[in-house]
Write an enzyme that holds these catalytic residues in place. Structure first.
Site, PDB file in Angstrom:
ATOM      1  N   LYS A  22      -2.353  -2.164  -7.217  1.00 37.52           N
ATOM      2  CA  LYS A  22      -1.599  -3.411  -7.019  1.00 37.52           C
ATOM      3  C   LYS A  22      -2.245  -4.281  -5.931  1.00 37.52           C
ATOM      4  O   LYS A  22      -2.421  -5.478  -6.117  1.00 37.52           O
ATOM      5  CB  LYS A  22      -0.141  -3.117  -6.602  1.00 37.52           C
ATOM      6  CG  LYS A  22       0.649  -2.298  -7.616  1.00 37.52           C
ATOM      7  CD  LYS A  22       2.110  -2.153  -7.216  1.00 37.52           C
ATOM      8  CE  LYS A  22       2.357  -1.393  -5.931  1.00 37.52           C
ATOM      9  NZ  LYS A  22       1.922   0.015  -5.960  1.00 37.52           N
ATOM     10  N   ARG A  97      11.204  -2.667  -4.977  1.00 39.80           N
ATOM     11  CA  ARG A  97      11.012  -1.244  -5.269  1.00 39.80           C
ATOM     12  C   ARG A  97      12.321  -0.575  -5.645  1.00 39.80           C
ATOM     13  O   ARG A  97      12.322   0.629  -5.939  1.00 39.80           O
ATOM     14  CB  ARG A  97      10.437  -0.545  -4.052  1.00 39.80           C
ATOM     15  CG  ARG A  97       8.898  -0.383  -4.056  1.00 39.80           C
ATOM     16  CD  ARG A  97       8.529   0.286  -2.751  1.00 39.80           C
ATOM     17  NE  ARG A  97       7.302   0.997  -2.701  1.00 39.80           N
ATOM     18  CZ  ARG A  97       6.156   0.504  -2.224  1.00 39.80           C
ATOM     19  NH1 ARG A  97       6.051  -0.748  -1.896  1.00 39.80           N
ATOM     20  NH2 ARG A  97       5.102   1.284  -2.099  1.00 39.80           N
ATOM     21  N   ARG A 136      -9.230   6.056  -0.443  1.00 34.76           N
ATOM     22  CA  ARG A 136      -9.320   4.614  -0.174  1.00 34.76           C
ATOM     23  C   ARG A 136      -9.329   4.282   1.311  1.00 34.76           C
ATOM     24  O   ARG A 136      -8.806   5.007   2.137  1.00 34.76           O
ATOM     25  CB  ARG A 136      -8.232   3.855  -0.920  1.00 34.76           C
ATOM     26  CG  ARG A 136      -6.835   4.083  -0.451  1.00 34.76           C
ATOM     27  CD  ARG A 136      -5.852   3.402  -1.395  1.00 34.76           C
ATOM     28  NE  ARG A 136      -4.498   3.530  -0.907  1.00 34.76           N
ATOM     29  CZ  ARG A 136      -3.443   3.019  -1.513  1.00 34.76           C
ATOM     30  NH1 ARG A 136      -3.563   2.367  -2.656  1.00 34.76           N
ATOM     31  NH2 ARG A 136      -2.237   3.173  -0.997  1.00 34.76           N
ATOM     32  N   ARG A 170      -5.202   4.509   5.865  1.00 33.18           N
ATOM     33  CA  ARG A 170      -3.771   4.526   6.148  1.00 33.18           C
ATOM     34  C   ARG A 170      -3.283   5.942   6.459  1.00 33.18           C
ATOM     35  O   ARG A 170      -3.701   6.897   5.807  1.00 33.18           O
ATOM     36  CB  ARG A 170      -3.009   3.981   4.948  1.00 33.18           C
ATOM     37  CG  ARG A 170      -2.989   2.484   4.902  1.00 33.18           C
ATOM     38  CD  ARG A 170      -2.450   1.935   3.623  1.00 33.18           C
ATOM     39  NE  ARG A 170      -1.215   2.561   3.171  1.00 33.18           N
ATOM     40  CZ  ARG A 170      -0.534   2.162   2.116  1.00 33.18           C
ATOM     41  NH1 ARG A 170      -0.965   1.136   1.409  1.00 33.18           N
ATOM     42  NH2 ARG A 170       0.566   2.786   1.752  1.00 33.18           N
ATOM     43  N   ARG A 181       5.585   9.812  -2.154  1.00 35.08           N
ATOM     44  CA  ARG A 181       5.573   8.394  -2.560  1.00 35.08           C
ATOM     45  C   ARG A 181       5.654   8.267  -4.083  1.00 35.08           C
ATOM     46  O   ARG A 181       6.320   7.370  -4.604  1.00 35.08           O
ATOM     47  CB  ARG A 181       4.308   7.711  -2.012  1.00 35.08           C
ATOM     48  CG  ARG A 181       4.404   7.525  -0.489  1.00 35.08           C
ATOM     49  CD  ARG A 181       3.053   7.270   0.149  1.00 35.08           C
ATOM     50  NE  ARG A 181       2.438   6.046  -0.270  1.00 35.08           N
ATOM     51  CZ  ARG A 181       1.137   5.780  -0.131  1.00 35.08           C
ATOM     52  NH1 ARG A 181       0.333   6.680   0.421  1.00 35.08           N
ATOM     53  NH2 ARG A 181       0.649   4.649  -0.538  1.00 35.08           N
TER      54      ARG A 181
HETATM   55  P1  AMP Z   1       2.629   0.231   0.181  1.00 34.15           P
HETATM   56  O1  AMP Z   1       1.657  -0.387   1.124  1.00 34.15           O
HETATM   57  O2  AMP Z   1       3.201  -0.755  -0.798  1.00 34.15           O
HETATM   58  O3  AMP Z   1       2.113   1.472  -0.477  1.00 34.15           O
HETATM   59  O4  AMP Z   1       3.882   0.694   1.077  1.00 34.15           O
HETATM   60  C1  AMP Z   1       3.738   1.657   2.096  1.00 34.15           C
HETATM   61  C2  AMP Z   1       5.102   2.179   2.495  1.00 34.15           C
HETATM   62  O5  AMP Z   1       5.900   1.116   3.010  1.00 34.15           O
HETATM   63  C3  AMP Z   1       5.924   2.772   1.358  1.00 34.15           C
HETATM   64  O6  AMP Z   1       5.595   4.124   1.102  1.00 34.15           O
HETATM   65  C4  AMP Z   1       7.332   2.599   1.906  1.00 34.15           C
HETATM   66  O7  AMP Z   1       7.624   3.572   2.900  1.00 34.15           O
HETATM   67  C5  AMP Z   1       7.254   1.250   2.603  1.00 34.15           C
HETATM   68  N1  AMP Z   1       7.583   0.123   1.698  1.00 34.15           N
HETATM   69  C6  AMP Z   1       6.738  -0.865   1.281  1.00 34.15           C
HETATM   70  N2  AMP Z   1       7.373  -1.724   0.485  1.00 34.15           N
HETATM   71  C7  AMP Z   1       8.645  -1.278   0.381  1.00 34.15           C
HETATM   72  C8  AMP Z   1       9.799  -1.717  -0.324  1.00 34.15           C
HETATM   73  N3  AMP Z   1       9.751  -2.811  -1.115  1.00 34.15           N
HETATM   74  N4  AMP Z   1      10.933  -0.997  -0.198  1.00 34.15           N
HETATM   75  C9  AMP Z   1      10.999   0.094   0.579  1.00 34.15           C
HETATM   76  N5  AMP Z   1       9.953   0.584   1.260  1.00 34.15           N
HETATM   77  C10 AMP Z   1       8.781  -0.097   1.166  1.00 34.15           C
END
Ligand code: AMP
Length: 227
Positions: A22, A97, A136, A170, A181
């Protein structure tokens, strides 16, 4: 370089599990269509780094691979969406989400007479996601994403885009957290595929192939849903 600026503000959602691509694809679409990539993960990581109250509340949940509360995420997203640059149109990466977040987004957009153009589901095999995520890394200078196996910079250690040499990984990109996740995705986010399908807004794309080929397919979808 921006080649295909969309004249009406568009709102596009990229749906898919962690590792689906994404972020990578949102950056390609951002450059191609002049849209703004809006990643709630990036916004939350910035809040954690800045030590804001929201960041403090989110930190442990993110490290465990769970979902941060709807209230925190919706507030962060609402503030970011109100910034002037978002008037160009946005690509939401990692939001919504949950169904609560999707309904909140519909409400926020309705306030300004907008609605989403499409929610595009990046279809991938779970079994490939651990390898994709654990390899990554990102340029600390400009945020360009790379991968040990699938996308190395031309000169290893130097960012193709900005020439930076500081790369970061990360904290939550490790095998244990990835399992949590993925579970959170299947339990709380995957139902959004049916949510957007029922609204006639769902598009699907096979996201297991080459980054460039997927980007081409996505660009065709974006052109179709914004013209
Ligand atoms: P990402 O960078 O999108 O993989 O997000 C990293 C982490 O941030 C996720 O594993 C969640 O803990 C949190 N997170 C990001 N976006 C959301 C969302 N829309 N709702 C809830 N938690 C989020």
């Amino acid at each position: 370089m921006t080649t295909d600026v969309i004249t009406r503000p568009a709102v596009l959602i990229l749906l898919g599990p962690p590792g689906a691509g994404k972020g990578t694809q949102a950056r390609v679409l951002e450059a191609k269509f002049g849209l703004v990539q809006l990643s709630t993960g990036d916004l939350l990581r910035a809040a954690v780094a800045a030590g804001t109250p929201a960041g403090k509340a989110a930190k442990a949940v993110m490290e465990a691979g769970g979902l941060v509360s709807d209230e925190i995420v919706i507030n962060i997203l609402r503030d970011r969406l109100a910034a002037p640059d978002c008037a160009k149109g946005v690509i939401l990466d990692g939001f919504p989400r949950t169904t609560v977040q999707a309904e909140a987004l519909d409400g926020l957009l309705a306030e300004s007479g907008q609605k989403i153009n499409a929610a595009i589901s990046l279809e991938v095999d779970d079994s490939a996601m651990v390898a994709r995520i654990s390899g990554r890394y990102t340029c600390a200078g400009c945020g360009e994403g790379y991968h040990d196996s699938f996308k190395q910079p031309a000169t290893v250690g130097t960012c193709d885009k900005c020439g930076g040499t500081e790369m970061s990984r990360r904290a939550d990109d490790n095998a244990e957290t990835v399992a949590s996740r993925l579970a959170a995705y299947h339990e709380q986010t995957a139902p959004l595929i049916a949510y957007y399908d029922s609204k006639g807004a769902l598009k699907k794309i096979d996201a297991m192939g080459e980054i460039k080929a997927i980007a081409g397919g996505l660009a065709r979808i974006v052109t179709e849903v914004t013209s």
